[in-house]
Design an enzyme around this catalytic site. Structure first.
Site, short mmCIF file in Angstrom:
data_model
loop_
_atom_site.label_atom_id
_atom_site.label_comp_id
_atom_site.label_asym_id
_atom_site.label_seq_id
_atom_site.Cartn_x
_atom_site.Cartn_y
_atom_site.Cartn_z
N VAL A 257 18.86 18.07 67.31
CA VAL A 257 18.17 16.78 67.27
C VAL A 257 18.24 16.38 65.80
O VAL A 257 17.58 16.97 64.95
CB VAL A 257 16.71 16.90 67.74
N PRO A 258 19.08 15.40 65.47
CA PRO A 258 19.52 15.25 64.08
C PRO A 258 18.49 14.60 63.18
O PRO A 258 18.64 13.47 62.73
CB PRO A 258 20.77 14.38 64.22
N CYS A 259 17.46 15.35 62.86
CA CYS A 259 16.41 14.81 62.02
C CYS A 259 16.90 14.64 60.59
O CYS A 259 16.30 13.91 59.81
CB CYS A 259 15.17 15.70 62.06
N HIS A 260 18.05 15.26 60.25
CA HIS A 260 18.59 15.06 58.91
C HIS A 260 19.18 13.67 58.75
O HIS A 260 19.51 13.27 57.64
CB HIS A 260 19.65 16.12 58.61
#
Length: 295
Positions: A257-260
């Site tokens: 889950v690409p929180c970056h």
DNA sequence: GATCGCACTGAGT
DNA sequence: ACTCAGTGCGATC
């Protein structure tokens, strides 16, 4: 169980063991980015020869240290945010025969029921294992429904990472099972295996609001980014950017889950649960592995 | 429903 | 780039 001596599965990617050196270089690049440290300076600081650092870094990032430096500047971050200019993406996707977009195409997810969420993991068995990844040691957690947790740490911090995760679902039963988590780890960190045939199953355990935010994150294509306020608008609460930040920070399945890919409005990285250096590393790594041609 | 804390933002320096 | 304050909102008890 002593997490310190827990099994660490090595070599899930050819570049996993490069990260420690790369991390030091990235830290230096970020600290002194105004100085534009030379390859020689970087190499000396991390105890490598310039040519070996160049080789190792490029193997890891798909970019030279210099290219990486350019990829993590504010200007570049702003470009990731630019809604109107997905030209790079369009060109890339048209010619795409290799790696696809991981997150919006190849991850299927389900959310646990609010009841399950409130029970803080009661009745849930979570299998976990440590694996060497391009971003340091990855702690992978899974239920029988799919991947539910992904955390990162450096060597020696395994226990902290585990406790950080276990706090989220204190009533779950935890079983170390590297054999069960290895397939997730090898799949997640090998872009050549980011394919649609067998989507990665992810289980989102969180509040309603958090799930909505995490789903919005999953819709951000690789090599793009969104501001916290844009994410807030997307889930229908335009003024909730701070709350969105908090929910992004609580994402239990980082990277997948690409929180970056959530950035401040200025393009600044603003924060990352597992360390800003790691966020920078992920963005640079994605830039290097998914540009049509690295420049 | 009160209180807390925040991976925000925008303005000012 | 850094600080500062004004903020709204969700989480938690």
């Amino acid at each position: 169980m002593n997490v310190q001596t827990a099994t660490l599965e090595r070599d899930i990617t050819p570049t996993g063991s490069d990260y420690e050196i790369v991390r030091q270089a990235i830290e230096m690049i970020s600290l002194d980015y105004r100085e534009q440290p030379s390859l020689e300076t970087l190499a000396e600081a991390v105890g490598e020869t310039p040519s070996s650092l160049q080789k190792l870094f490029t193997r890891w990032a798909g970019l030279t240290p210099k290219g990486f430096l350019q990829a993590v500047t504010l200007n570049h971050a702003r470009r990731l945010l630019d809604e109107g200019a997905p030209l790079l993406d369009a060109a890339f996707e048209l010619g795409m025969s290799g790696p696809g977009r991981l997150h919006d195409l190849f991850v299927t997810h389900e959310a646990m029921s609010p009841g399950d969420y409130k029970s803080r993991g009661r009745g849930l068995t979570i299998r976990y294992g440590y694996h060497l990844s391009p971003f340091g040691i990855a702690l992978v957690m899974a239920t029988d429904r799919g991947l539910c947790g992904l955390a990162f740490c450096d060597a020696g911090e395994e226990r902290e990472a585990f406790e950080d995760m276990a706090r989220r679902w204190p009533n779950a039963a935890y079983v170390e099972d590297v054999a069960a988590t290895l397939p997730y780890a090898s799949r997640i960190f090998d872009p050549s295996r980011w394919q649609a045939d067998q989507p990665l199953r992810v289980v989102l355990i969180g509040s309603d609001f958090q799930i909505r935010v995490w789903e919005a994150l999953l819709r951000i294509p690789i090599n793009r980014a969104r501001t916290y306020s844009a994410l807030a608008a997307e889930i229908g609460n335009p003024s909730a950017s701070r709350a969105v930040g908090a929910a992004v920070g609580a994402n239990p399945v980082s990277f997948v889950v690409p929180c970056h890919r959530a950035l401040g409005k200025s393009g600044a990285l603003t924060g990352y649960h597992w360390g800003l250096t790691r966020k920078r590393a992920m963005l640079g790594w994605e830039a290097g592995h998914f540009q049509p041609q690295a420049t």
